[in-house]
Design a protein around this motif. Sequence first.
Motif, PDB file in Angstrom:
ATOM      1  N   ILE A 133       0.832  -1.203   0.000  1.00 54.00           N
ATOM      2  CA  ILE A 133       0.000   0.000   0.000  1.00 54.00           C
ATOM      3  C   ILE A 133       0.869   1.257   0.000  1.00 54.00           C
ATOM      4  CG2 ILE A 133      -1.649   1.328   1.391  1.00 54.00           C
ATOM      5  CD1 ILE A 133      -2.859  -1.337   2.283  1.00 54.00           C
ATOM      6  N   MET A 134       1.935   1.235   0.788  1.00 52.51           N
ATOM      7  CA  MET A 134       2.826   2.400   0.844  1.00 52.51           C
ATOM      8  C   MET A 134       3.423   2.700  -0.529  1.00 52.51           C
ATOM      9  SD  MET A 134       4.688   1.454   4.474  1.00 52.51           S
ATOM     10  CE  MET A 134       5.979   2.693   4.343  1.00 52.51           C
ATOM     11  N   GLU A 135       3.834   1.647  -1.238  1.00 51.26           N
ATOM     12  CA  GLU A 135       4.436   1.822  -2.558  1.00 51.26           C
ATOM     13  C   GLU A 135       3.393   2.253  -3.587  1.00 51.26           C
ATOM     14  OE1 GLU A 135       6.802  -0.833  -5.948  1.00 51.26           O
ATOM     15  OE2 GLU A 135       6.337  -1.684  -3.976  1.00 51.26           O
ATOM     16  N   ARG A 136       2.215   1.620  -3.519  1.00 53.06           N
ATOM     17  CA  ARG A 136       1.208   1.871  -4.552  1.00 53.06           C
ATOM     18  C   ARG A 136       0.556   3.243  -4.395  1.00 53.06           C
ATOM     19  NH1 ARG A 136      -3.362  -2.634  -5.389  1.00 53.06           N
ATOM     20  NH2 ARG A 136      -1.485  -3.879  -5.740  1.00 53.06           N
ATOM     21  N   PHE A 137       0.324   3.666  -3.153  1.00 56.95           N
ATOM     22  CA  PHE A 137      -0.423   4.910  -2.915  1.00 56.95           C
ATOM     23  C   PHE A 137       0.422   6.021  -2.289  1.00 56.95           C
ATOM     24  CE2 PHE A 137      -3.572   1.444  -2.703  1.00 56.95           C
ATOM     25  CZ  PHE A 137      -4.383   1.816  -3.767  1.00 56.95           C
ATOM     26  N   ASN A 138       1.731   5.795  -2.160  1.00 61.99           N
ATOM     27  CA  ASN A 138       2.631   6.819  -1.618  1.00 61.99           C
ATOM     28  C   ASN A 138       2.196   7.258  -0.216  1.00 61.99           C
ATOM     29  OD1 ASN A 138       4.877   8.496  -1.640  1.00 61.99           O
ATOM     30  ND2 ASN A 138       3.721  10.228  -2.487  1.00 61.99           N
TER      31      ASN A 138
END
Length: 241
Positions: A191-196
Amino acid sequence: MAREDVNTVVAQLAGLIAELDRNGMETTVGLYELVDSGARHVAGCQYAGITMADKTKAVSNVVATHRYPMVLDAIQNRCGEGPCLEAVWQHHVMHVEDLNIDQRWPNYQRHALEQTPIRSILSYELFAASGSMAALNFYAEHPYSFTDESLEIGGVFAAHVALAWSMMRRQDQFRSALASRDVIGQAKGVIMERFNLDAVEAFELLSRLSQKSNTKLIEIATSLIDSEHPLKRRHQTERGA
């Protein structure tokens, strides 16, 4: 049985449980080790096993040193009666001296005599909690196989098996919690990578998804990771093309 002999068995059991704890042994394997030891130490015993029952009276076999305990548990499940069930329901020791003449459970008796050579049974309650109950059982093919000595040592094994089972269940829960933490951590990373997002925001998003869908957090995390892997493989393939 002489007191020093009982103390010897207790010491051996304590050593076995400590070894199981050190090795972090899987619960079923650990229980088998203890039950097998009981079958060898309880005078007159040939076979042993653990019976599990729930509030609906459904019966299953947890571990057994031979197929006969499993057959007898299947009979108890069909008939809804038997010495092992009686032990867990009534919270005391059940001693069948001769199944040929013991008529407390007529349906169980008839099928047990037809399907197995078992004639002597000892059953001890292990625990009753969280909607499930369990009994430790010792069996022999000859009537009147169990003596006062057998009953005493059987009780020693029942107390130690109950203690060890509780310990191993806590270990299983701890290992499961660690595995869940790792999966949730991987999902947060996706989630951190996909949605910054940062770690806190990613976890909050997972929590909201869990609450809105009425789905366990670990299931949401697992589904997210499973769906991410094909995407990563496709992305890597496209980059390499």
